[in-house]
Design an enzyme around this catalytic site. Structure first.
Site, short mmCIF file in Angstrom:
data_model
loop_
_atom_site.label_atom_id
_atom_site.label_comp_id
_atom_site.label_asym_id
_atom_site.label_seq_id
_atom_site.Cartn_x
_atom_site.Cartn_y
_atom_site.Cartn_z
CG ASP A 7 3.40 12.67 4.65
OD1 ASP A 7 3.48 12.33 5.85
OD2 ASP A 7 4.18 13.45 4.12
CD GLU B 241 -2.10 -1.33 2.99
OE1 GLU B 241 -1.91 -0.40 3.79
OE2 GLU B 241 -2.59 -2.43 3.31
CE LYS C 22 5.22 5.37 6.94
NZ LYS C 22 4.85 6.69 7.40
CB CYS D 114 14.97 49.98 -15.13
SG CYS D 114 13.64 50.33 -13.96
CB CYS E 250 10.09 48.13 -10.89
SG CYS E 250 10.70 49.15 -12.25
CB CYS F 166 13.82 48.69 -10.53
SG CYS F 166 13.79 47.33 -11.70
CE LYS G 207 9.24 7.87 5.80
NZ LYS G 207 9.49 7.99 7.21
CE1 TYR H 64 -3.07 2.38 8.86
CE2 TYR H 64 -3.28 4.10 7.19
CZ TYR H 64 -2.92 3.70 8.47
OH TYR H 64 -2.41 4.61 9.36
CB CYS I 98 11.48 48.54 -16.07
SG CYS I 98 12.21 47.10 -15.26
#
Ligand code: IVH
Length: 677
Positions: free
Chosen positions: A118, A114, A116, A411, A426, A408, A314, A225, A432
């Site tokens: 989390d 199966e 695992k 620019c 900016c 910025c 794992k 399970y 720019c």
């Protein structure tokens, strides 16, 4: 009269439990969501008229139980054990050898395998088939009483089906599907609140809410399970048979569970699930191997912490620690500055990662990330790597706080940040280079001017060589200029020029969208086109009129005014028109937008129309159409051969429409009731 009501309430409860089972456990609903909603509403109305009919296990009682003062404790009838971990093939081979040795078998053992999951282990107790109590694992001996909270998880049945034992303790994992997790975090981020580090934490945090109404609003699910105590029924002789038995009682089990022979079968399963890991709708951190036969399990017994008959294999971690070397700011199309952490390269989730997004300044402050810090980063699937948290005990004395740059980085224009706004921008706009490049990319994109073949790479070259600075320059490109570019043959140059030429003829909403006015997306562009009819009218309109357009608030209205007031923009628009960009007059669209506020996503192919046609028609009715599922998705349109979106939508509880329902919707503009599930 009362007796009739009682009988009908009982019938409705049975029906709803039945359809929940079809929907959640079998993934094979027999009725539409709207029909389910009607049953649910009828039961709610009956119970409201006859409060004495409300039973604690009624499906209407999932939400709204009174908040608990604190969690009580439940002593587990049988301890809830943990699993031994394996991190390599070798570990698994040793486990198999040890197991065969203990059982004194020569040949292959059959293993139930199966994913695992989390999430958070829970035990759920059913008395005579009715939901009675639920607890977390806690320390394995004693857990927290989360009865009221687990009751809100819709895939946990309140009444079992079929021939039920007097007492059943079903064990499983409560988890949050990935999509639901992303939605929850996006919402938290938008509110400036803390986000959850991962779906596991989100599931645990949601289940440990003192107010079950909060839990009820969280997208939690369950897979069972295992078995704790059972009375009045003999436990099945194999783990695989147990899963089938749980399923027949109406308890959801993971559809990826399987049986394999021997250690090679286990390893093959590990690789197979590993390859699909990123596309599963929920997070898993490995697979579990369980000796299938109960008699063998009993002979093997348990050590203190974990049974000897099971092993968790794992996956390599998708989280890793590394050091922040610096923080740089990327400039987007509208000038938004996005901080990006430059990292000491680390191998994580299968690739080497050297950058991670930090979203915005608020996020940096919330996580308190400083240059020099050791951080935990995560890369899951294809998502952009993220900094999960700082490791405070590893902070060097000379760690540097990250400040918003005053200018910025591209620019040199001043950076502005409005109060209340998480985003700093900016102010250079068309001066720019970064904003211009992103603007060009947006301008050429499929949903805007749709210039086929003008990708990021090519645009980069055109800008770098000074051939293109604004969208208008695209329409002045010559074959000779293109021929000088890298990887540009005569044929592709011709194709590109043709694509540019084709894009000259467009629609007003597309052109407005392509202009890239801050906050003007496709929906707003369409609304503006319908309201004003022509570009001239919009450009000349006063702000009050702009603001009267549906979906346009004061912020967008101001942004539109500023855009058209800017002489640079005026000049670019003038050049675009002079170079032949034009559009048909905007047709008036229906005054009412019945689908305003709903977002649609599509999967699979439709017989009657192309996707583009459907998208256009949905938009004309006010809907938003998106390419990917999120918490904001209202409906998934499902055509033939649907993709994985369907599974994800079901996991998220998003309503679906098949083609006939869609056609009906386009014809009438009437939405089916949104599912409550
Ligand atoms: S069996 C005695 N099966 O993993 C057997 N556990 O590391 C105990 N878990 O506490 C559990 N998926 O929270 C089992 N398919 C699965 C599982 C699973 C996830 C979790 C469970 C357990 C932890 C142990």
């Amino acid at each position: 009269m009362r007796a009739r009501a009682a009988a009908r309430a009982e019938e409705l409860r049975r029906l709803i439990e039945h359809h929940n089972y079809r929907y959640y456990v079998l993934d094979d609903p027999e009725i539409t969501d709207a029909e389910w909603d009607r049953l649910f509403a009828e039961l709610g109305a009956l119970e409201a008229d006859h409060p004495e009919l409300v039973a604690p296990d009624s499906p209407t009682q999932r939400i709204g139980a009174r908040p608990a003062d604190a969690f009580g404790q439940i002593v587990h009838r049988l301890p809830m054990l943990s699993l031994e971990n394996a991190f390599s093939e070798e570990d698994v081979r040793e486990f198999d050898l040890r197991t065969r040795d203990r059982l004194k078998v020569q040949g292959d053992i059959e293993y139930a395998v199966e994913p695992k999951l989390d999430g958070l282990a829970v035990t759920v107790i059913y008395e005579r088939g009715r939901y009675a109590r639920a607890a977390t694992r806690g320390d394995g001996v004693r857990g927290e009483d989360v009865t009221a909270n687990v009751r809100t998880v819709r895939s946990v049945p309140l009444v079992l089906r079929g021939d039920v034992p007097a007492l059943l303790e079903a064990r499983g994992e409560v988890f949050m599907p990935r999509a639901g997790f992303e939605r929850l975090n996006a919402e938290a981020r938008a509110r400036g609140e803390k986000t959850f580090a991962n779906p596991r934490n989100a599931a645990a945090g949601s289940l440990r809410q003192l107010d079950p109404r909060i839990t009820a609003a969280r997208p939690l699910e369950v897979f069972f399970y295992g078995l704790g105590e059972i009375e009045g029924s003999t436990p099945p002789e194999r783990q695989s048979a147990l899963l089938a038995q749980l399923r027949s009682w109406g308890l959801r089990v993971c559809p990826e569970a399987s049986i394999v022979r021997g250690v090679e079968g286990c390893l093959e399963y590990f690789r197979r699930i590993g390859a699909r890991r990123a596309s599963l709708p929920y997070q898993i951190d490995g697979v579990v191997y369980k000796v299938d036969r109960r008699a063998d399990q009993d002979r093997l017994g348990s050590a203190v912490r974990a049974p000897r008959w099971a092993l968790a294999h794992k996956f390599p971690a998708d989280e890793a620690r590394t050091v922040v070397r610096g923080v740089e700011f990327q400039v987007g199309r509208t000038g938004a500055l996005t901080p990006v952490a430059r990292l000491e390269p680390v191998f994580v989730g299968g690739v080497t990662v050297s950058n991670a997004t930090l979203h915005n300044m608020d996020e940096i402050e919330r996580k308190d990330v400083r240059i020099g810090d050791t951080v935990v980063i995560r890369r899951a699937g294809d998502v952009i790597p993220e900094i999960v948290r700082v490791v405070p005990e590893r902070r060097p004395a000379d760690a540097i706080r990250v400040g918003l740059p005053a200018r910025c980085p591209v620019c040199g224009s001043p950076v502005m940040r409005e109060a209340q706004d998480a985003v700093a921008r900016c102010s250079g706009r068309r001066r720019c280079a970064a904003q211009n490049r992103e603007w060009l990319r947006h301008f050429a994109s499929r949903r805007a001017m749709d210039i086929d073949g003008l990708g990021e790479q090519l645009l980069g070259q055109l800008v770098a060589r000074g051939l293109v600075a604004t969208p208008a320059d695209l329409y002045a490109l010559s074959a000779e200029e293109l021929a000088g570019l890298e990887r540009m043959g005569e044929k592709s140059a011709r194709n590109l020029l043709e694509a540019i030429d084709r894009s000259r003829s467009t629609t007003l909403p597309r052109f407005l969208f392509a202009l890239g006015i801050p906050d003007v997306g496709e929906v707003t562009a369409l609304a503006l086109a319908s309201e004003f009819g022509t570009l001239e009218a919009l450009a000349a309109a006063d702000i009050e009129h702009v603001q009267r357009t549906p979906n346009v608030g004061p912020v967008i209205a101001l942004s539109i005014r500023e855009f058209f007031a800017d002489p640079v923009n005026q000049q670019i628009i003038g050049e675009l028109r002079a170079r032949g960009v034009h559009w048909a007059p905007q047709e008036s669209v229906p005054a009412t937008k019945p689908l305003a506020g709903s977002t649609f996503v599509m999967t699979g192919t439709l017989a009657a129309m192309t996707r583009e046609e459907v998208e256009e028609r949905l938009r004309a009715l006010g809907a938003k159409v998106s390419g990917s599922l999120s918490g904001k998705t209202g409906y998934l349109v499902v055509g033939a051969d649907p993709g994985s979106k369907l599974q994800r939508a079901q996991a998220l509880g998003i309503a679906t429409l098949d083609e006939p329902q869609l056609l009906e919707l386009l014809r009438t503009g009437r939405l089916p009731a949104r599912t409550l599930r």
